[in-house]
Design a protein around this motif. Sequence first.
Motif, PDB file in Angstrom:
ATOM      1  N   LEU A  64       0.855  -1.181   0.000  1.00  0.00           N
ATOM      2  CA  LEU A  64       0.000   0.000   0.000  1.00  0.00           C
ATOM      3  C   LEU A  64       0.891   1.230   0.000  1.00  0.00           C
ATOM      4  O   LEU A  64       2.033   1.189   0.473  1.00  0.00           O
ATOM      5  CB  LEU A  64      -0.972   0.020   1.174  1.00  0.00           C
ATOM      6  CG  LEU A  64      -0.446   0.134   2.591  1.00  0.00           C
ATOM      7  CD1 LEU A  64      -1.550   0.660   3.504  1.00  0.00           C
ATOM      8  CD2 LEU A  64       0.016  -1.215   3.143  1.00  0.00           C
ATOM      9  N   VAL A  65       0.393   2.312  -0.565  1.00  0.00           N
ATOM     10  CA  VAL A  65       1.159   3.554  -0.703  1.00  0.00           C
ATOM     11  C   VAL A  65       0.335   4.678  -0.089  1.00  0.00           C
ATOM     12  O   VAL A  65      -0.351   5.427  -0.807  1.00  0.00           O
ATOM     13  CB  VAL A  65       1.481   3.841  -2.186  1.00  0.00           C
ATOM     14  CG1 VAL A  65       2.397   5.061  -2.295  1.00  0.00           C
ATOM     15  CG2 VAL A  65       2.128   2.634  -2.845  1.00  0.00           C
ATOM     16  N   PRO A  66       0.370   4.814   1.225  1.00  0.00           N
ATOM     17  CA  PRO A  66      -0.447   5.845   1.863  1.00  0.00           C
ATOM     18  C   PRO A  66       0.169   7.228   1.719  1.00  0.00           C
ATOM     19  O   PRO A  66       1.387   7.392   1.588  1.00  0.00           O
ATOM     20  CB  PRO A  66      -0.465   5.402   3.326  1.00  0.00           C
ATOM     21  CG  PRO A  66       0.844   4.700   3.506  1.00  0.00           C
ATOM     22  CD  PRO A  66       1.122   4.014   2.197  1.00  0.00           C
ATOM     23  N   VAL A  67      -0.680   8.229   1.724  1.00  0.00           N
ATOM     24  CA  VAL A  67      -0.263   9.625   1.800  1.00  0.00           C
ATOM     25  C   VAL A  67      -0.792  10.166   3.126  1.00  0.00           C
ATOM     26  O   VAL A  67      -1.998  10.097   3.403  1.00  0.00           O
ATOM     27  CB  VAL A  67      -0.800  10.448   0.617  1.00  0.00           C
ATOM     28  CG1 VAL A  67      -0.404  11.914   0.765  1.00  0.00           C
ATOM     29  CG2 VAL A  67      -0.279   9.878  -0.700  1.00  0.00           C
ATOM     30  N   ILE A  68       0.121  10.705   3.939  1.00  0.00           N
ATOM     31  CA  ILE A  68      -0.201  11.038   5.330  1.00  0.00           C
ATOM     32  C   ILE A  68      -0.006  12.530   5.555  1.00  0.00           C
ATOM     33  O   ILE A  68       1.003  13.116   5.128  1.00  0.00           O
ATOM     34  CB  ILE A  68       0.698  10.242   6.297  1.00  0.00           C
ATOM     35  CG1 ILE A  68       0.528   8.734   6.040  1.00  0.00           C
ATOM     36  CG2 ILE A  68       0.367  10.567   7.746  1.00  0.00           C
ATOM     37  CD1 ILE A  68       1.578   7.889   6.704  1.00  0.00           C
ATOM     38  N   ASN A  69      -0.958  13.129   6.237  1.00  0.00           N
ATOM     39  CA  ASN A  69      -0.836  14.524   6.647  1.00  0.00           C
ATOM     40  C   ASN A  69      -0.337  14.585   8.086  1.00  0.00           C
ATOM     41  O   ASN A  69      -0.829  13.851   8.953  1.00  0.00           O
ATOM     42  CB  ASN A  69      -2.186  15.250   6.545  1.00  0.00           C
ATOM     43  CG  ASN A  69      -2.570  15.528   5.105  1.00  0.00           C
ATOM     44  OD1 ASN A  69      -1.710  15.854   4.282  1.00  0.00           O
ATOM     45  ND2 ASN A  69      -3.846  15.413   4.794  1.00  0.00           N
ATOM     46  N   ILE A  70       0.624  15.461   8.329  1.00  0.00           N
ATOM     47  CA  ILE A  70       1.187  15.644   9.670  1.00  0.00           C
ATOM     48  C   ILE A  70       1.108  17.123  10.010  1.00  0.00           C
ATOM     49  O   ILE A  70       1.646  17.973   9.286  1.00  0.00           O
ATOM     50  CB  ILE A  70       2.645  15.163   9.742  1.00  0.00           C
ATOM     51  CG1 ILE A  70       2.742  13.693   9.326  1.00  0.00           C
ATOM     52  CG2 ILE A  70       3.213  15.367  11.145  1.00  0.00           C
ATOM     53  CD1 ILE A  70       4.160  13.212   9.141  1.00  0.00           C
ATOM     54  N   GLN A  71       0.444  17.435  11.104  1.00  0.00           N
ATOM     55  CA  GLN A  71       0.338  18.809  11.578  1.00  0.00           C
ATOM     56  C   GLN A  71       0.989  18.909  12.947  1.00  0.00           C
ATOM     57  O   GLN A  71       0.748  18.059  13.822  1.00  0.00           O
ATOM     58  CB  GLN A  71      -1.122  19.256  11.658  1.00  0.00           C
ATOM     59  CG  GLN A  71      -1.804  19.394  10.305  1.00  0.00           C
ATOM     60  CD  GLN A  71      -3.234  19.860  10.442  1.00  0.00           C
ATOM     61  OE1 GLN A  71      -4.041  19.231  11.131  1.00  0.00           O
ATOM     62  NE2 GLN A  71      -3.565  20.963   9.787  1.00  0.00           N
ATOM     63  N   ALA A  72       1.810  19.938  13.123  1.00  0.00           N
ATOM     64  CA  ALA A  72       2.482  20.174  14.401  1.00  0.00           C
ATOM     65  C   ALA A  72       1.868  21.401  15.071  1.00  0.00           C
ATOM     66  O   ALA A  72       1.678  22.447  14.435  1.00  0.00           O
ATOM     67  CB  ALA A  72       3.975  20.378  14.192  1.00  0.00           C
ATOM     68  N   PHE A  73       1.557  21.263  16.372  1.00  0.00           N
ATOM     69  CA  PHE A  73       0.936  22.346  17.137  1.00  0.00           C
ATOM     70  C   PHE A  73       1.768  22.631  18.376  1.00  0.00           C
ATOM     71  O   PHE A  73       2.311  21.703  19.009  1.00  0.00           O
ATOM     72  CB  PHE A  73      -0.481  21.972  17.568  1.00  0.00           C
ATOM     73  CG  PHE A  73      -1.451  21.787  16.437  1.00  0.00           C
ATOM     74  CD1 PHE A  73      -2.224  22.852  16.002  1.00  0.00           C
ATOM     75  CD2 PHE A  73      -1.589  20.554  15.811  1.00  0.00           C
ATOM     76  CE1 PHE A  73      -3.128  22.681  14.961  1.00  0.00           C
ATOM     77  CE2 PHE A  73      -2.495  20.370  14.778  1.00  0.00           C
ATOM     78  CZ  PHE A  73      -3.264  21.439  14.350  1.00  0.00           C
ATOM     79  N   ALA A  74       1.856  23.881  18.737  1.00  0.00           N
ATOM     80  CA  ALA A  74       2.430  24.283  20.016  1.00  0.00           C
ATOM     81  C   ALA A  74       1.285  24.480  21.004  1.00  0.00           C
ATOM     82  O   ALA A  74       0.289  25.143  20.692  1.00  0.00           O
ATOM     83  CB  ALA A  74       3.230  25.577  19.865  1.00  0.00           C
ATOM     84  N   LEU A  75       1.426  23.872  22.192  1.00  0.00           N
ATOM     85  CA  LEU A  75       0.407  24.010  23.234  1.00  0.00           C
ATOM     86  C   LEU A  75       0.705  25.271  24.025  1.00  0.00           C
ATOM     87  O   LEU A  75       1.718  25.364  24.746  1.00  0.00           O
ATOM     88  CB  LEU A  75       0.418  22.780  24.145  1.00  0.00           C
ATOM     89  CG  LEU A  75       0.210  21.426  23.449  1.00  0.00           C
ATOM     90  CD1 LEU A  75       0.165  20.294  24.468  1.00  0.00           C
ATOM     91  CD2 LEU A  75      -1.058  21.433  22.604  1.00  0.00           C
ATOM     92  N   LEU A  76      -0.153  26.252  23.905  1.00  0.00           N
ATOM     93  CA  LEU A  76       0.081  27.551  24.534  1.00  0.00           C
ATOM     94  C   LEU A  76      -0.065  27.428  26.046  1.00  0.00           C
ATOM     95  O   LEU A  76      -1.013  26.782  26.543  1.00  0.00           O
ATOM     96  CB  LEU A  76      -0.889  28.589  23.984  1.00  0.00           C
ATOM     97  CG  LEU A  76      -0.831  28.792  22.453  1.00  0.00           C
ATOM     98  CD1 LEU A  76      -1.837  29.846  22.019  1.00  0.00           C
ATOM     99  CD2 LEU A  76       0.579  29.167  21.999  1.00  0.00           C
ATOM    100  N   PRO A  77       0.864  28.032  26.803  1.00  0.00           N
ATOM    101  CA  PRO A  77       0.793  27.920  28.274  1.00  0.00           C
ATOM    102  C   PRO A  77      -0.420  28.654  28.842  1.00  0.00           C
ATOM    103  O   PRO A  77      -0.884  29.654  28.286  1.00  0.00           O
ATOM    104  CB  PRO A  77       2.106  28.569  28.730  1.00  0.00           C
ATOM    105  CG  PRO A  77       2.496  29.488  27.617  1.00  0.00           C
ATOM    106  CD  PRO A  77       2.006  28.841  26.349  1.00  0.00           C
ATOM    107  N   ASP A  78      -0.919  28.118  29.954  1.00  0.00           N
ATOM    108  CA  ASP A  78      -2.053  28.740  30.659  1.00  0.00           C
ATOM    109  C   ASP A  78      -3.260  28.910  29.739  1.00  0.00           C
ATOM    110  O   ASP A  78      -4.023  29.887  29.849  1.00  0.00           O
ATOM    111  CB  ASP A  78      -1.665  30.101  31.249  1.00  0.00           C
ATOM    112  CG  ASP A  78      -0.478  29.999  32.197  1.00  0.00           C
ATOM    113  OD1 ASP A  78      -0.410  28.985  32.922  1.00  0.00           O
ATOM    114  OD2 ASP A  78       0.365  30.905  32.171  1.00  0.00           O
ATOM    115  N   SER A  79      -3.420  27.994  28.802  1.00  0.00           N
ATOM    116  CA  SER A  79      -4.540  28.096  27.870  1.00  0.00           C
ATOM    117  C   SER A  79      -4.795  26.724  27.272  1.00  0.00           C
ATOM    118  O   SER A  79      -3.906  25.875  27.212  1.00  0.00           O
ATOM    119  CB  SER A  79      -4.224  29.106  26.772  1.00  0.00           C
ATOM    120  OG  SER A  79      -5.217  29.072  25.765  1.00  0.00           O
ATOM    121  N   SER A  80      -6.018  26.527  26.844  1.00  0.00           N
ATOM    122  CA  SER A  80      -6.340  25.285  26.137  1.00  0.00           C
ATOM    123  C   SER A  80      -6.118  25.423  24.638  1.00  0.00           C
ATOM    124  O   SER A  80      -6.339  24.480  23.885  1.00  0.00           O
ATOM    125  CB  SER A  80      -7.799  24.889  26.408  1.00  0.00           C
ATOM    126  OG  SER A  80      -8.677  25.912  25.968  1.00  0.00           O
TER     127      SER A  80
END
Length: 524
Positions: free
Chosen positions: A403-419
């Motif tokens: 199989l030849v999957p195509v994958i999306n990768i997203q990187a997030f920074a978790l902001l301090p003192d906040s959701s």
Amino acid sequence: MARPYCVVVALLLLAGVSRLGEGASNPGFVARITREGLEYARQYGKAALEKELSTINLPDLSGSFHAGLIGSVSYEFRSLRIRDFQLRNFNLSLRPEQGIMASLSDNYMSVSGNWMVKKAFITLHGSFDLSADGVSISVSVKLGKDQSGRPTASVTHCSNSVGHFSIDISGSLSWLLNLFHESIENNFKSISEQKICEMVVELTTSHLKPYLRTLPVTLKIDQVAFVDYRLVGAPQVTSQGMDVPFKGKFFGLSRHDRVSFDIPPIRMPQEHDLMIYFAVSEYVFNTASWVYHQAGHMNFTIRNEHIQNLMRFVGNPSAKAWRKPSCLTSKDIPFTTMISCFSSSFLLRLLQRPLDSPVHLHTTSLGAVIPQLPRLYPNMELELEVSPESAPFLTFTPGNVTLVPVINIQAFALLPDSSDRKLLFQLRAGTNISATISVSSNRIWGSLTPGSKLKLELIQSNINFFNVQLMESVLNYYATYLIYPSLNAKLAEGFPLPLPRNTFLNDLQLQIHKNFLLVGANME
């Protein structure tokens, strides 16, 4: 006779079923019953039938005879029980467009019971032993399906005959009954020939039909997926056996969801050495992939705690000196090869740090790969969201599953003192994956191994340019030790084969053909 019928139907499934309206559709799953499988049913059925018949109570018989000056005398034979039934010839056969034919010929039966004679107010009684030789029964069972796709069964023909009856009567005035044994034996023969087929029809209604309802039509895999094993066409009967087509489709809670791809044809090879064969189309696996993708069960969120668990598993407590990799000692290597080699070596060095200095999914730790990251988002944890761009589909070629999957990768920074969290960048990853498919006595399962490393493409960045090739090395490591094990743990659960209850496979053989997987086995 119920159990042998069940064995026959369990093996033959739908021999001679009437033409079905869905016959134009390609099956996702085909079961082939060979002549060896039919012989297994015959041998098992013979032993089970002899045992079952010895437990059957026959209906009471009654009649009358003329005893000279005494006049007409009425008699009854009660508590009839088969003591012995010897199946000398028991054959099963398939008849195209007709069904299953079971033939029992030239068999022997012995029966015991009690007799009673009445004349006016006089009643006499005793016991008797009866033997019947040359007992022959021929039964045709036609199988079809109801609206839900479940198999149905009905007796379309039954005939029987008894060659010779012999009766031995004991008790008070038994000599009187023995004078008229020929008349009594003929009466026995006539009534028995009538009752045998009535019993066959009754047993089919009371035992076979309920058993057929236990054959799997829809199987639950988990809280997300089910498998549809309805019949989609009539079996194709040949001199070597029979092929039975099933739907073989995974579906989710919303059964009416339609997949956007067709079922490729299955061209089964002429394999007949084993009792049973299962051809499983790549369509079956791909509908499973589609269902789990639609349900969001192929999405991963990689957090810092996952990395810490990973490091505890693969970490080396003793720091090793980093040596210059051999690939960097060569001269005149391409620049891209040098970068890739350096990136991999750098990652190895990074992951060989002592446990008291672990790697974190953190802006500071990732600063070795993206230097500007800790300046823009100091001292923040990160999250990686990994999801396939579309449902990854298996491709079957002779000897291989890929199989030849195509994958999306997203990187997030978790902001301090906040959701809240801040999107840092988005990558698209492509790779080749090899699949290994295995089969047990009643299930099919698989595992994945990378055929090539992830190749990254930067789709969006909110932190300016960074070294994508170095990030490739990081994510390939995560994929090897986190993503693939998670996927393989799910694939190891597998899905069940459409077997009757208490049926298991042995002598398993597995072949990979174009568009389908072929599993051969004997049954026990």
